[in-house]
Structure formats: structure tokens, C-alpha cells
Design an enzyme around this catalytic site. Structure first.
Site, PDB file in Angstrom:
ATOM      1  N   HIS A   1       0.843  -1.200   0.000  1.00 28.17           N
ATOM      2  CA  HIS A   1       0.000   0.000   0.000  1.00 28.17           C
ATOM      3  C   HIS A   1       0.872   1.243   0.000  1.00 28.17           C
ATOM      4  O   HIS A   1       1.921   1.297   0.637  1.00 28.17           O
ATOM      5  CB  HIS A   1      -1.006  -0.010   1.151  1.00 28.17           C
TER       6      HIS A   1
ATOM      7  N   GLU B   1      -5.745   1.996   1.801  1.00 26.26           N
ATOM      8  CA  GLU B   1      -5.626   0.805   2.641  1.00 26.26           C
ATOM      9  C   GLU B   1      -5.677   1.173   4.122  1.00 26.26           C
ATOM     10  O   GLU B   1      -6.149   0.393   4.944  1.00 26.26           O
ATOM     11  CB  GLU B   1      -4.334   0.054   2.328  1.00 26.26           C
TER      12      GLU B   1
ATOM     13  N   ASP C   1       5.410   2.935   7.291  1.00 30.07           N
ATOM     14  CA  ASP C   1       4.080   2.405   6.973  1.00 30.07           C
ATOM     15  C   ASP C   1       3.378   3.323   5.970  1.00 30.07           C
ATOM     16  O   ASP C   1       2.644   4.216   6.372  1.00 30.07           O
ATOM     17  CB  ASP C   1       3.268   2.285   8.256  1.00 30.07           C
TER      18      ASP C   1
ATOM     19  N   ASP D   1       4.828  -4.939   3.740  1.00 26.44           N
ATOM     20  CA  ASP D   1       4.251  -3.851   4.533  1.00 26.44           C
ATOM     21  C   ASP D   1       5.209  -3.550   5.685  1.00 26.44           C
ATOM     22  O   ASP D   1       5.450  -4.407   6.537  1.00 26.44           O
ATOM     23  CB  ASP D   1       2.887  -4.288   5.072  1.00 26.44           C
TER      24      ASP D   1
END
Length: 306
Positions: free
Chosen positions: A133, A179, A145, A208
């Protein structure tokens, strides 16, 4: 990351917020970083994966940080920061010879985008699909992240181009939007994908949070035996600790929910998750590079199996 991957405290996580206009500055950044597709004579057909350095990987993370800095400090769904992130990655892939497209969806009244990139060739009835993502939360730039995973994925795709890889399986890459809102981008993509097309996907690999500073363990998704073994073997050969996690809590969950085998990994969570301090300074270049090379190695290995 979106919600918990396991019931244990080591979780992966969920998302929030996207929009798309490639600024001139974003596109010029790409020109310095991207290699053109390799000539056929340079095609790598021996199955040996390339190895990248931090100098090849970290500039993409710095570019994403700069995008966030120019756009209110984040790269969230519905924001200029997300649109410019997509423009940056898309320009790099287009120059490298990928066939790119934007899959549009709407969430919370705002148009979102998934960036899909297909590498020409390979058996279209047997697809190896790799994704991460690209969006952050509104609270910060999301460098770990999931700028770190998006960067590892982009570096992998660019190595495919540089090598002129001729895989047995068709290779598809995706950078998901929204996401952090709860896997909305990947869910929308799979919802819009006809059942016959879903059936052509042999395996989905996810990355991720790939660059956590002071990381001590890589959490490997245990859903698909071949993928789990490839990742664990890579880390074990370097005396790096792994633990297995199930399907859930990140982009691969959407694929698992429709019966597609999944794999992937994540590094540990730190205190800057979903905070303004999730900046480039929180990324360890060595961890990020190790994660990227693990992903490259596994894509090379599994792309050769039909």
C-alpha cells in the site's frame, strides 16, 4: 498497516486516506532514479536474482518524504500527497517499460486510485502478483508504513526491467490506495476483477513496513508454503530471525478473503506507527535494503515456476 495480523501484540495494521496530479518536480525526480528497460541481449534468464544496495533503494524513500513535505506532511487518501506519490511511482514504471493503469474507486465520497503495473510476457493464466500500500494516514508521511514497502516493491519492479527478466509466470505489481481506511483499495480492485481473472492469480506477495529501525525479526506470512519457505530461507541464510504470521491485517488479507494464496512479510512496529514522526529518519537503510533483496529474491524464484 491495517488491523492485527495475529492476536499477539506484534500486529501489522490498518489505513486511512488519496488523489492524483503528478507535479513537475515529482516527474523530474524519477528521471534521475529510473533505468530504461534492458536490451534483450542483457536479459537475465538464469534465475539468479540481482542484489541492490541502499544507494539504489533509499532515493525512492527520500522522494516520498519530499512529496509529503510539500503536501501538508502526509500522503493520505484523497490528498495531493497521495496523488503525487502515485505520479512518482507511475512515471518510474512507465520509463522502465511496464504497462501501467490506474484502477479508480470511491471511498468516503473521495476518488481513490490503485496503480497497477504489468511486466510484458509470462503466462497470463499463471500470475505472480506483488503489492504494497502506498497511502499514509493523515497524521504523518508514512515512511515506514508504508513508504518502505512501496519502495521495496518499486525497486523489485525496476530490477525486473533492468534484467529484462523473462518469467514463466506473468508478473503484476500494484500500489494500493486507501488501505489505511481498512483495505479499501485492494478490496475494490478484487471486487471489480472478474472471477475468471482472479482464477489466473497463482499467488499474491505483500510487503508492509520493510525498514523498521532496530528491527530484530521479520514476520513472514505462512499461508503459502513456497512463498513462506523462500522468505524464511533468505533470512535464515543471513542468520536473521523470522516468525510466522497468518493471513490478516495487511493488503494480502483482501486476496486471502477471495481464496487467493498469499505470502509476504513485515518488520516490527515502532512507536511512530501512524504518527507524524514516521519519517525517513525512522528508516534503517540496512533493514530496508535487506527486505528489498529478500523480496527481489523471492519474486525471482517464484516467477520461474509455472
Amino acid at each position: 498497516m491495517p488491523g492485527p495480523l495475529t492476536a499477539a501484540p506484534r500486529t501489522l495494521l490498518r489505513r486511512t486516506s488519496a488523489r492524483l496530479h503528478g507535479a513537475t518536480a515529482v516527474l523530474s525526480l524519477c528521471a534521475a532514479l529510473v533505468v530504461a528497460p534492458a536490451a534483450a541481449a542483457e536479459s537475465r534468464t538464469d534465475g539468479t536474482p540481482p542484489v541492490v544496495s541502499a544507494g539504489q533503494v533509499m532515493p525512492h524513500l527520500h522522494a516520498l518524504q519530499q512529496i509529503a513535505d510539500r503536501n501538508g506532511g502526509n500522503r493520505a487518501h484523497g490528498t495531493p500527497g497521495y496523488r503525487d506519490s502515485v505520479a512518482y511511482v507511475k512515471a518510474a514504471l512507465d520509463k522502465a517499460g511496464f504497462q501501467t493503469s490506474l484502477h479508480k474507486f470511491t471511498y468516503n465520497g473521495t476518488e481513490g486510485y490503485n496503480l497497477i503495473a504489468d511486466w510484458p510476457g509470462g503466462d497470463a493464466d499463471h500470475i505472480l502478483f506483488a503489492g504494497a500500500h502506498l497511502d499514509s494516514v493523515e497524521e504523518g508521511p508514512g515512511m515506514n508504513d508504508n513508504g518502505s514497502g512501496s519502495t521495496a516493491l518499486l525497486a523489485t519492479a525496476l530490477e525486473v526491467s533492468k534484467a529484462g527478466l523473462k518469467p514463466d509466470r506473468h508478473l503484476r505489481f500494484a500500489w494500493w490506495g486507501a488501505e489505511e481506511q481498512g483495505l479499501k483499495g485492494s478490496e475494490a480492485y478484487l471486487r471489480d476483477l472478474p472471477a475468471a481473472e482472479r482464477a489466473r492469480i497463482d499467488l499474491y506477495l505483500n510487503v508492509d513496513m520493510a525498514g523498521t529501525k532496530d528491527n530484530k525479526v521479520w514476520y513472514v506470512v505462512d499461508d503459502n508454503a513456497a512463498a513462506a519457505k523462500a522468505f524464511k530461507d533468505y533470512f535464515a541464510a543471513r542468520k536473521l530471525r523470522t516468525e510466522e504470521i497468518g493471513v490478516g491485517g495487511s493488503d494480502h488479507e483482501s486476496f486471502g478473503n477471495v481464496g487467493i494464496p498469499t505470502g509476504g512479510f513485515a518488520t516490527e512496529i515502532n512507536e511512530c506507527l501512524h504518527e507524524a514522526c514516521d519519517r525517513i529518519e525512522q528508516i534503517d537503510p540496512e533493514t530496508e535494503t535487506t527486505s528489498t533483496n529478500a523480496f527481489i529474491s523471492t519474486v525471482w524464484q517464484l516467477a520461474a515456476r509455472s
